[in-house]
Design a protein around this motif. Sequence first.
Motif, PDB file in Angstrom:
ATOM      1  N   TYR A  12      50.481  18.517 -17.945  1.00  0.00           N
ATOM      2  CA  TYR A  12      50.663  19.720 -18.986  1.00  0.00           C
ATOM      3  C   TYR A  12      51.735  19.156 -19.973  1.00  0.00           C
ATOM      4  O   TYR A  12      52.737  18.749 -19.715  1.00  0.00           O
ATOM      5  N   THR A  45      56.208  16.610 -20.609  1.00  0.00           N
ATOM      6  CA  THR A  45      55.118  16.911 -19.787  1.00  0.00           C
ATOM      7  C   THR A  45      55.557  17.214 -18.429  1.00  0.00           C
ATOM      8  O   THR A  45      56.720  17.228 -18.058  1.00  0.00           O
ATOM      9  N   THR A  73      46.480  19.816 -22.098  1.00  0.00           N
ATOM     10  CA  THR A  73      46.279  19.563 -20.768  1.00  0.00           C
ATOM     11  C   THR A  73      45.351  18.596 -20.604  1.00  0.00           C
ATOM     12  O   THR A  73      44.239  18.415 -20.892  1.00  0.00           O
ATOM     13  N   LEU A 108      47.081  16.728 -12.653  1.00  0.00           N
ATOM     14  CA  LEU A 108      47.018  17.493 -13.973  1.00  0.00           C
ATOM     15  C   LEU A 108      48.284  17.272 -14.831  1.00  0.00           C
ATOM     16  O   LEU A 108      49.305  17.298 -14.232  1.00  0.00           O
ATOM     17  N   PRO A 136      51.867  25.462 -22.412  1.00  0.00           N
ATOM     18  CA  PRO A 136      51.169  24.234 -22.673  1.00  0.00           C
ATOM     19  C   PRO A 136      50.103  24.319 -23.914  1.00  0.00           C
ATOM     20  O   PRO A 136      49.356  25.045 -23.885  1.00  0.00           O
TER      21      PRO A 136
END
Length: 139
Positions: A97, A72, A108, A95, A105
């Motif tokens: 990813y 992540t 999301t 955010l 990614p």
Amino acid sequence: MSTITLLADRIEIADLFTRFARLLDEKRWEDADTVFTDDVAVHSPRSGEIRGIDKVVGFMREAEVEGEGEHTQHMTTDLLVDVDGDRATASANSLVYFYRDGQAPHLTSGLRLACTAVRTPAGWRLRESWTMLAWTHEK
């Protein structure tokens, strides 16, 4: 409170959010005490409510992104901090990813974060944290 103290507090709380994101991304669970108080309460869609640093760390270990090479990357934006003496409230967007080694990614998520931070002898720490899922996009 002097302007310099207020600015220093705001910078330290911003750093606290960065340490939290890095803790999650780098899976540095042993550093949880640099982010949370011992009596922290965490509220999130994935965990419900968890109280106590040991239980929070246990949940984070169990909830690690599964799969070989999956990671992540948390990016915190729009941080807003309100300091009131030895206590502060802070909110931000995040955010997240989800990706595999060397790949773009595949998932999301957009999160909204709200926290209560307190000044401790070791510096600012999160005493309570709320994470709300705003959206998810799968590729």
